[in-house]
Scaffold this motif. Structure first.
Motif, PDB file in Angstrom:
ATOM      1  N   LYS A  37       0.858  -1.275   0.034  1.00 55.90           N
ATOM      2  CA  LYS A  37       0.096   0.045   0.004  1.00 55.90           C
ATOM      3  C   LYS A  37       0.757   1.245   0.033  1.00 55.90           C
ATOM      4  CE  LYS A  37      -3.947  -1.952   2.041  1.00 55.90           C
ATOM      5  NZ  LYS A  37      -4.762  -2.315   3.364  1.00 55.90           N
ATOM      6  N   HIS A  38       0.490   2.160  -0.744  1.00 46.52           N
ATOM      7  CA  HIS A  38       1.238   3.316  -0.891  1.00 46.52           C
ATOM      8  C   HIS A  38       0.506   4.612  -0.577  1.00 46.52           C
ATOM      9  CE1 HIS A  38       4.244   0.628  -2.709  1.00 46.52           C
ATOM     10  NE2 HIS A  38       3.170   0.394  -3.874  1.00 46.52           N
ATOM     11  N   PHE A  39       1.305   5.633   0.002  1.00 52.96           N
ATOM     12  CA  PHE A  39       0.766   6.926   0.186  1.00 52.96           C
ATOM     13  C   PHE A  39       1.033   7.830  -1.115  1.00 52.96           C
ATOM     14  CE2 PHE A  39       2.179  11.234   2.138  1.00 52.96           C
ATOM     15  CZ  PHE A  39       0.765  11.680   2.190  1.00 52.96           C
ATOM     16  N   TYR A  40      -0.259   7.809  -1.955  1.00 49.38           N
ATOM     17  CA  TYR A  40       0.024   8.278  -3.175  1.00 49.38           C
ATOM     18  C   TYR A  40      -0.205   9.994  -2.939  1.00 49.38           C
ATOM     19  CZ  TYR A  40      -0.565   3.842  -5.382  1.00 49.38           C
ATOM     20  OH  TYR A  40      -0.133   2.715  -5.622  1.00 49.38           O
ATOM     21  N   TRP A  41       0.724  10.507  -4.196  1.00 47.43           N
ATOM     22  CA  TRP A  41       0.884  11.819  -4.195  1.00 47.43           C
ATOM     23  C   TRP A  41       0.344  12.202  -5.999  1.00 47.43           C
ATOM     24  CZ3 TRP A  41       6.306  13.716  -2.311  1.00 47.43           C
ATOM     25  CH2 TRP A  41       6.220  13.879  -0.633  1.00 47.43           C
ATOM     26  N   LEU A  55       2.644   9.460  -7.697  1.00 49.40           N
ATOM     27  CA  LEU A  55       3.888   9.235  -7.177  1.00 49.40           C
ATOM     28  C   LEU A  55       3.836   8.599  -5.589  1.00 49.40           C
ATOM     29  CD1 LEU A  55       5.596  12.636  -7.449  1.00 49.40           C
ATOM     30  CD2 LEU A  55       5.824  10.855  -8.832  1.00 49.40           C
ATOM     31  N   HIS A  56       4.813   7.732  -4.955  1.00 48.86           N
ATOM     32  CA  HIS A  56       4.491   7.037  -3.936  1.00 48.86           C
ATOM     33  C   HIS A  56       5.344   8.051  -3.011  1.00 48.86           C
ATOM     34  CE1 HIS A  56       4.653   2.780  -5.797  1.00 48.86           C
ATOM     35  NE2 HIS A  56       3.719   3.501  -6.235  1.00 48.86           N
ATOM     36  N   GLY A  57       4.529   8.814  -2.012  1.00 45.05           N
ATOM     37  CA  GLY A  57       5.026  10.014  -1.393  1.00 45.05           C
ATOM     38  C   GLY A  57       5.854   9.427  -0.433  1.00 45.05           C
ATOM     39  N   GLU A  58       5.813   8.026   0.266  1.00 50.36           N
ATOM     40  CA  GLU A  58       6.592   7.593   1.310  1.00 50.36           C
ATOM     41  C   GLU A  58       7.797   7.599   0.861  1.00 50.36           C
ATOM     42  OE1 GLU A  58       4.382   5.689  -0.142  1.00 50.36           O
ATOM     43  OE2 GLU A  58       5.219   3.645  -0.344  1.00 50.36           O
ATOM     44  N   LEU A  86       0.974   7.607   8.489  1.00 51.40           N
ATOM     45  CA  LEU A  86       0.517   8.409   7.224  1.00 51.40           C
ATOM     46  C   LEU A  86      -0.850   7.819   6.866  1.00 51.40           C
ATOM     47  CD1 LEU A  86       3.801   7.557   4.642  1.00 51.40           C
ATOM     48  CD2 LEU A  86       3.130   9.521   5.858  1.00 51.40           C
ATOM     49  N   PRO A  87      -1.585   8.855   5.835  1.00 54.44           N
ATOM     50  CA  PRO A  87      -2.977   8.774   5.791  1.00 54.44           C
ATOM     51  C   PRO A  87      -2.907   7.156   4.948  1.00 54.44           C
ATOM     52  CG  PRO A  87      -2.344  10.842   4.895  1.00 54.44           C
ATOM     53  CD  PRO A  87      -1.020  10.086   5.604  1.00 54.44           C
ATOM     54  N   ALA A  88      -2.105   6.685   4.435  1.00 55.10           N
ATOM     55  CA  ALA A  88      -1.885   5.484   3.506  1.00 55.10           C
ATOM     56  C   ALA A  88      -0.669   5.040   3.421  1.00 55.10           C
ATOM     57  CB  ALA A  88      -2.902   5.825   2.553  1.00 55.10           C
TER      58      ALA A  88
END
Lengths: 252, 164
Positions: free
Chosen positions: A22-26, A33-36, A121-123
Motif C-alpha cells: 500500500k502506498h501513500f500516493y501523491w 507518485l509514492h509519497g512515502e 501516514l494517511p495510507a
C-alpha cells in the motif's frame, strides 16, 4: 472448509497491518507518485548532504573527526570502484558507484534504525526507500545506462562486437544478459530489504521485544551487505563494458 | 496451500483494484532516477571532489616530503663520507708531519751529540797534551836536579878523597 471465513480470519490477523503493497500516493499533475518513498529518500539525501558538507567544510591536511570518517568512506568506495573497474579508468566512476553505495547503505540503515512506523501516514507506511521496487529499478536502470555509456564511450559501435564473441550463437544469451542484469540487481536489493522489514515487522507484531532484536541486527548486517553488493556489481558491469572481451583482459 | 494461494490472489486483486501492490511502478521510478543523478552531481561537488583532492594532495605532500628527506639523507651521507675521508687524510698528514718532526729531532740530536762528543774529545786531548807537557817539564826539572844532586854527591865523595 469455509474459505471466506478463513480469509476473514487471516486478514483479521495483525499481519495485515503491515500494509505491504500500500502506498501513500501523491498526485502531481497527472503523475502518480509514492509519497512515502520520496519522504524517506529526502531524509536519506539530507543525512548524506549534512554529513558530506560538514566533513568537507574545512578540509585539513591532517584529518580529524568527521573528515577522517568520511575520508575512510571515500577510500572504501574508491576501493570498490578501483578493484572492479581497474586502476586506469575507475576515477570518473567513483561518484556514481560511491553515491550508489552511500544512498543504498543509508537508506537500508535508516529503514532498520529509524522508527519510521511511529509516524502514521494517511495510507501506506514509511520505510527504507530501497524496499520500494521503483527505487531499486531506477538504480538498476541507471546502472545499465552507465555501463552502456561506458562501453560506447570507450569503444564506440565496436561495443556491440561483444554480443557475437566468441561465437555468434552467443548473441541471444548476451541480449538476455542485458535484461537480467538490471532485473537481478533491482530484485535482489528490493527483495532483501523488503524481506528484512517484513520479518522484523512480523516478529514485532507476534513476539515483541526479544525475538525481533537478533533479526534487526541481522538486518543491519544484510542491508549493509546489499549496499556493498549493489555497488560492487555496478562496478563489475561498468568494468566489463570498459574492458571488453575476456581475451583482451587476459593479454594484460 | 490452496488457502494461501487464494489469499494472495485476493490481495493481488484488491491491490490491482486500488492501484497499489508490491510491484506498482509509476512516475516514482523516473523521478527517483533523476533525483539520484542530481544527488550524484551534488555529492561530487560536496564530497568526492574535495576529499579526493585532499587525499591526493596529502599523498603528494607526503611523497614530496619523503623525496626531500631522502635527498637530504643522501646528501648527509655524502657529507659524512666526505668528512670521514678528509679526517683520514688529515690524520695521515699529521702522522707524516709527526714522523718528519721525529726524524728531524733525531737527526738534530745525533748531530748535537756528535758535536758535543767531538768537543769533549778535543778538550780531553788538550788536557792530555797539557798533562804530557807538564810531565815532560817536571821530568826535565827532575833530571836537572838529579844531575845537580848526583854532581854534588860525586863532588862530596870525590872531593873528600881528593882532599886526603
Amino acid at each position: 472448509m469455509d474459505i471466506p471465513y478463513a480469509l476473514t480470519q487471516l486478514t483479521g490477523l495483525p499481519l495485515a497491518s503491515l500494509e505491504v503493497g500500500k502506498h501513500f500516493y501523491w498526485q502531481v499533475g497527472n503523475l502518480k507518485l509514492h509519497g512515502e518513498v520520496f519522504l524517506t529518500s529526502w531524509f536519506v539525501i539530507a543525512v548524506l548532504l549534512v554529513l558530506t558538507v560538514a566533513a568537507t567544510r574545512n578540509v585539513q591536511r591532517v584529518p580529524t573527526g568527521l573528515q577522517n570518517l568520511m575520508e575512510y568512506v571515500l577510500e572504501f568506495v574508491r576501493g570498490i570502484a578501483r578493484d572492479q573497474i581497474g586502476e586506469k579508468e575507475y576515477r570518473p566512476w567513483v561518484p556514481f558507484v560511491g553515491t550508489l553505495f552511500l544512498f543504498i547503505f543509508v537508506s537500508n540503515w535508516s529503514g532498520a534504525l529509524v522508527p519510521w512506523k511511529l509516524i502514521h501516514l494517511p495510507a501506506g507506511e514509511l520505510g527504507a526507500p530501497t524496499a520500494n521496487i521503483n527505487t531499486t529499478v531506477a538504480f538498476a536502470l541507471l546502472t545499465s545506462l552507465a555501463y552502456f555509456y561506458a562501453g560506447f564511450k570507450k569503444r564506440g559501435l565496436g561495443y556491440f562486437a561483444h554480443y557475437v564473441e566468441p561465437i555468434p550463437i552467443m548473441l541471444p544469451f548476451k541480449v538476455i544478459e542485458d535484461f537480467t542484469k538490471p532485473l537481478s540487481l533491482s530484485f535482489r536489493l528490493f527483495g532483501n530489504i523488503l524481506a528484512d522489514e517484513l520479518v522484523v515487522g512480523v516478529f514485532v507484531l507476534l513476539v515483541p521485544l526479544f525475538v525481533p532484536l537478533p533479526m534487526m541486527f541481522l538486518g543491519l548486517f544484510t542491508s549493509a551487505i546489499q549496499a556493498l553488493i549493489f555497488a560492487t556489481l555496478a562496478s563489475v558491469y561498468i568494468g566489463e563494458a570498459l574492458e571488453g572481451e575476456h581475451h583482451e583482459g587476459e593479454e594484460h | 496451500m490452496t488457502l494461501w494461494t487464494l489469499l494472495i490472489a485476493a490481495e493481488a486483486a484488491e491491490a490491482t483494484a486500488e492501484g497499489g501492490g508490491l510491484f506498482d511502478l509509476d512516475a516514482t521510478l523516473p523521478l527517483m532516477a533523476i533525483q539520484f543523478v542530481i544527488l550524484v552531481a551534488i555529492l561530487n561537488v560536496t564530497f568526492f571532489k574535495p576529499l579526493t583532492a585532499a587525499i591526493e594532495g596529502r599523498a603528494d605532500y607526503i611523497r614530496k616530503n619523503r623525496q626531500e628527506a631522502e635527498e637530504r639523507l643522501a646528501k648527509a651521507k655524502q657529507l659524512a663520507h666526505q668528512y670521514e675521508q678528509e679526517l683520514a687524510d688529515t690524520r695521515r698528514q699529521a702522522q707524516t708531519v709527526i714522523l718528519t718532526a721525529e726524524a728531524e729531532a733525531q737527526k738534530l740530536m745525533a748531530s748535537k751529540l756528535a758535536e758535543a762528543q767531538q768537543e769533549a774529545q778535543q778538550q780531553r786531548e788538550q788536557a792530555q797534551r797539557e798533562i804530557e807537557a807538564q810531565k815532560q817539564a817536571a821530568l826535565q826539572t827532575l833530571e836537572s836536579q838529579v844531575d845537580v844532586l848526583s854532581q854534588q854527591i860525586l863532588d862530596k865523595l870525590l872531593g873528600s878523597s881528593a882532599a886526603r
